[in-house]
Motif scaffolding. Structure first.
Motif, PDB file in Angstrom:
ATOM      1  N   ARG A  80       0.832  -1.217   0.000  1.00 25.55           N
ATOM      2  CA  ARG A  80       0.000   0.000   0.000  1.00 25.55           C
ATOM      3  C   ARG A  80       0.853   1.249   0.000  1.00 25.55           C
ATOM      4  NH1 ARG A  80      -4.216  -0.589   4.491  1.00 25.55           N
ATOM      5  NH2 ARG A  80      -4.750   1.530   3.904  1.00 25.55           N
ATOM      6  N   CYS A  81       1.984   1.205   0.683  1.00 20.75           N
ATOM      7  CA  CYS A  81       2.902   2.346   0.721  1.00 20.75           C
ATOM      8  C   CYS A  81       3.430   2.655  -0.683  1.00 20.75           C
ATOM      9  CB  CYS A  81       4.054   2.045   1.670  1.00 20.75           C
ATOM     10  SG  CYS A  81       5.349   3.285   1.685  1.00 20.75           S
ATOM     11  N   ASN A  82       3.619   1.623  -1.485  1.00 22.86           N
ATOM     12  CA  ASN A  82       4.162   1.776  -2.836  1.00 22.86           C
ATOM     13  C   ASN A  82       3.068   1.767  -3.897  1.00 22.86           C
ATOM     14  OD1 ASN A  82       7.181   1.774  -2.502  1.00 22.86           O
ATOM     15  ND2 ASN A  82       6.605  -0.024  -1.307  1.00 22.86           N
ATOM     16  N   SER A  83       1.903   2.248  -3.539  1.00 23.30           N
ATOM     17  CA  SER A  83       0.797   2.293  -4.498  1.00 23.30           C
ATOM     18  C   SER A  83       0.259   3.718  -4.583  1.00 23.30           C
ATOM     19  CB  SER A  83      -0.312   1.330  -4.061  1.00 23.30           C
ATOM     20  OG  SER A  83      -0.943   1.835  -2.907  1.00 23.30           O
ATOM     21  N   LYS A  84      -0.730   3.887  -5.423  1.00 26.57           N
ATOM     22  CA  LYS A  84      -1.322   5.214  -5.623  1.00 26.57           C
ATOM     23  C   LYS A  84      -2.540   5.448  -4.734  1.00 26.57           C
ATOM     24  CE  LYS A  84       0.112   5.575 -10.421  1.00 26.57           C
ATOM     25  NZ  LYS A  84      -0.287   5.640 -11.802  1.00 26.57           N
ATOM     26  N   GLU A  85      -2.717   4.596  -3.742  1.00 26.30           N
ATOM     27  CA  GLU A  85      -3.883   4.737  -2.873  1.00 26.30           C
ATOM     28  C   GLU A  85      -3.800   6.017  -2.046  1.00 26.30           C
ATOM     29  OE1 GLU A  85      -4.804   1.236  -0.626  1.00 26.30           O
ATOM     30  OE2 GLU A  85      -4.156  -0.057  -2.249  1.00 26.30           O
ATOM     31  N   ILE A  86      -4.948   6.528  -1.656  1.00 22.64           N
ATOM     32  CA  ILE A  86      -5.027   7.776  -0.897  1.00 22.64           C
ATOM     33  C   ILE A  86      -4.302   7.671   0.441  1.00 22.64           C
ATOM     34  CG2 ILE A  86      -6.633   9.362   0.251  1.00 22.64           C
ATOM     35  CD1 ILE A  86      -8.654   8.611  -1.989  1.00 22.64           C
ATOM     36  N   ASP A  87      -4.441   6.533   1.128  1.00 19.40           N
ATOM     37  CA  ASP A  87      -3.832   6.379   2.448  1.00 19.40           C
ATOM     38  C   ASP A  87      -2.441   5.753   2.401  1.00 19.40           C
ATOM     39  OD1 ASP A  87      -4.619   3.859   1.729  1.00 19.40           O
ATOM     40  OD2 ASP A  87      -5.479   3.342   3.663  1.00 19.40           O
ATOM     41  N   SER A  88      -1.769   5.835   1.260  1.00 19.30           N
ATOM     42  CA  SER A  88      -0.459   5.186   1.139  1.00 19.30           C
ATOM     43  C   SER A  88       0.573   5.800   2.094  1.00 19.30           C
ATOM     44  CB  SER A  88       0.052   5.231  -0.303  1.00 19.30           C
ATOM     45  OG  SER A  88       0.254   6.548  -0.727  1.00 19.30           O
ATOM     46  N   LYS A  89       0.476   7.085   2.378  1.00 23.41           N
ATOM     47  CA  LYS A  89       1.412   7.726   3.316  1.00 23.41           C
ATOM     48  C   LYS A  89       1.269   7.115   4.700  1.00 23.41           C
ATOM     49  CE  LYS A  89       4.147  10.959   5.022  1.00 23.41           C
ATOM     50  NZ  LYS A  89       5.094  10.315   5.865  1.00 23.41           N
ATOM     51  N   LEU A  90       0.036   6.862   5.112  1.00 18.72           N
ATOM     52  CA  LEU A  90      -0.221   6.235   6.408  1.00 18.72           C
ATOM     53  C   LEU A  90       0.405   4.835   6.454  1.00 18.72           C
ATOM     54  CD1 LEU A  90      -1.650   6.325   9.164  1.00 18.72           C
ATOM     55  CD2 LEU A  90      -3.668   5.406   8.028  1.00 18.72           C
ATOM     56  N   ALA A  91       0.269   4.080   5.372  1.00 18.15           N
ATOM     57  CA  ALA A  91       0.851   2.738   5.307  1.00 18.15           C
ATOM     58  C   ALA A  91       2.378   2.806   5.385  1.00 18.15           C
ATOM     59  CB  ALA A  91       0.417   2.032   4.031  1.00 18.15           C
ATOM     60  N   CYS A  92       2.978   3.816   4.773  1.00 18.96           N
ATOM     61  CA  CYS A  92       4.437   3.969   4.807  1.00 18.96           C
ATOM     62  C   CYS A  92       4.939   4.167   6.229  1.00 18.96           C
ATOM     63  CB  CYS A  92       4.884   5.151   3.943  1.00 18.96           C
ATOM     64  SG  CYS A  92       4.639   4.890   2.187  1.00 18.96           S
ATOM     65  N   ASP A  93       4.146   4.823   7.050  1.00 20.23           N
ATOM     66  CA  ASP A  93       4.538   5.046   8.443  1.00 20.23           C
ATOM     67  C   ASP A  93       4.340   3.814   9.309  1.00 20.23           C
ATOM     68  OD1 ASP A  93       5.132   7.663   7.783  1.00 20.23           O
ATOM     69  OD2 ASP A  93       3.158   8.429   8.402  1.00 20.23           O
ATOM     70  N   ARG A  94       3.565   2.844   8.846  1.00 24.02           N
ATOM     71  CA  ARG A  94       3.174   1.730   9.702  1.00 24.02           C
ATOM     72  C   ARG A  94       3.892   0.410   9.426  1.00 24.02           C
ATOM     73  NH1 ARG A  94      -2.874   1.357   9.156  1.00 24.02           N
ATOM     74  NH2 ARG A  94      -2.551  -0.455  10.469  1.00 24.02           N
ATOM     75  N   TYR A  95       4.415   0.178   8.219  1.00 26.92           N
ATOM     76  CA  TYR A  95       5.011  -1.137   7.984  1.00 26.92           C
ATOM     77  C   TYR A  95       6.410  -1.216   8.586  1.00 26.92           C
ATOM     78  CZ  TYR A  95       8.102   0.168   4.036  1.00 26.92           C
ATOM     79  OH  TYR A  95       9.088   0.697   3.253  1.00 26.92           O
ATOM     80  N   SER A  96       6.832  -2.439   8.886  1.00 23.05           N
ATOM     81  CA  SER A  96       8.140  -2.668   9.506  1.00 23.05           C
ATOM     82  C   SER A  96       9.194  -2.911   8.433  1.00 23.05           C
ATOM     83  CB  SER A  96       8.055  -3.879  10.446  1.00 23.05           C
ATOM     84  OG  SER A  96       9.342  -4.318  10.785  1.00 23.05           O
ATOM     85  N   LEU A  97      10.129  -1.985   8.329  1.00 19.06           N
ATOM     86  CA  LEU A  97      11.227  -2.144   7.376  1.00 19.06           C
ATOM     87  C   LEU A  97      12.061  -3.377   7.727  1.00 19.06           C
ATOM     88  CD1 LEU A  97      12.715  -1.082   4.913  1.00 19.06           C
ATOM     89  CD2 LEU A  97      14.037   0.405   6.418  1.00 19.06           C
ATOM     90  N   LYS A  98      12.172  -3.652   9.022  1.00 13.86           N
ATOM     91  CA  LYS A  98      12.921  -4.839   9.481  1.00 13.86           C
ATOM     92  C   LYS A  98      12.290  -6.116   8.917  1.00 13.86           C
ATOM     93  CE  LYS A  98      15.424  -5.047  13.727  1.00 13.86           C
ATOM     94  NZ  LYS A  98      15.427  -4.928  15.155  1.00 13.86           N
ATOM     95  N   TRP A  99      10.958  -6.174   8.950  1.00  9.35           N
ATOM     96  CA  TRP A  99      10.252  -7.346   8.442  1.00  9.35           C
ATOM     97  C   TRP A  99      10.487  -7.474   6.935  1.00  9.35           C
ATOM     98  CZ3 TRP A  99       6.904  -8.806   4.726  1.00  9.35           C
ATOM     99  CH2 TRP A  99       6.323 -10.063   4.853  1.00  9.35           C
ATOM    100  N   VAL A 100      10.383  -6.368   6.219  1.00  2.87           N
ATOM    101  CA  VAL A 100      10.566  -6.386   4.762  1.00  2.87           C
ATOM    102  C   VAL A 100      11.984  -6.847   4.422  1.00  2.87           C
ATOM    103  CG1 VAL A 100      10.685  -4.947   2.685  1.00  2.87           C
ATOM    104  CG2 VAL A 100       8.770  -4.697   4.275  1.00  2.87           C
ATOM    105  N   GLU A 101      12.983  -6.322   5.120  1.00  4.51           N
ATOM    106  CA  GLU A 101      14.368  -6.730   4.871  1.00  4.51           C
ATOM    107  C   GLU A 101      14.582  -8.206   5.175  1.00  4.51           C
ATOM    108  OE1 GLU A 101      16.504  -3.933   7.282  1.00  4.51           O
ATOM    109  OE2 GLU A 101      16.526  -2.419   5.693  1.00  4.51           O
TER     110      GLU A 101
END
Length: 177
Positions: free
Chosen positions: A112-133
């Motif tokens: 969601r952070c990497n999409s064009k959705e309206i709330d994508s900024k909120l998703a960027c603040d919430r996902y764990s970069l540690k988990w993604v890595e």
């Protein structure tokens, strides 16, 4: 004293120490089994068929360019990642892919952070970069850092963002080099 005497036996006119002979045979057998295991694992790694790799599409990110997010096996070997990247690139030469080995709410937020959705900024603040890595296996994308070429190339990267396979130049590059 009785054991030592019982471990030696006459065999074809020779006295054979069975206890030491069995120990040598066990060691020889273990070495043989180790060599067979190594040979089999090397053969398996060299013959990774991308059609046998269990993958599933999780989602598509569309900002700015479509990227397909795929779920792959947890311990996907480097050889299988190479085979999968090659196969996907041959099927769709302009396809961009990200490979993960797990599904989680963090993956959904990352997408969601990497999409064009309206709330994508909120998703960027919430996902764990540690988990993604931790769960990133690799990605197939454009490499703009190609030595000796002003044009980007298609490339496959491992989880540490090292280029492990380079493909052809992108078709939209105006330079002939």
């Amino acid at each position: 004293m009785i054991r030592a005497a019982a471990s030696t036996q006459p065999l074809c006119g020779y006295i054979v120490d069975l206890k030491n002979s069995m120990r040598r045979n066990r060691i020889s057998l273990l070495y043989t089994l180790a060599i067979i295991c190594i040979a089999l694992s090397a053969a398996k790694a060299q013959t990774c068929d991308p059609n046998t790799i269990s993958i599933s599409e999780y989602a598509r990110m569309t900002d700015p360019i479509e990227t397909v997010v795929l779920i792959v096996p947890t311990k996907l070997s480097r050889d299988c990642l190479l085979a999968l990247g090659k196969s996907l690139h041959e099927q769709k030469p302009t396809g961009r892919y990200e490979f993960f080995d797990a599904r989680d709410v963090n993956l959904g937020l990352y997408i969601r952070c990497n999409s064009k959705e309206i709330d994508s900024k909120l998703a960027c603040d919430r996902y764990s970069l540690k988990w993604v890595e931790k769960h990133t296996v690799g990605f197939l994308n454009v490499d703009t850092d190609v030595l000796g070429d002003r044009c980007p190339h298609w490339a496959l990267f491992d989880k540490k963002h090292h280029c492990i396979m380079e493909y052809e130049r992108v078709s939209w590059c105006p330079y002939k080099n």
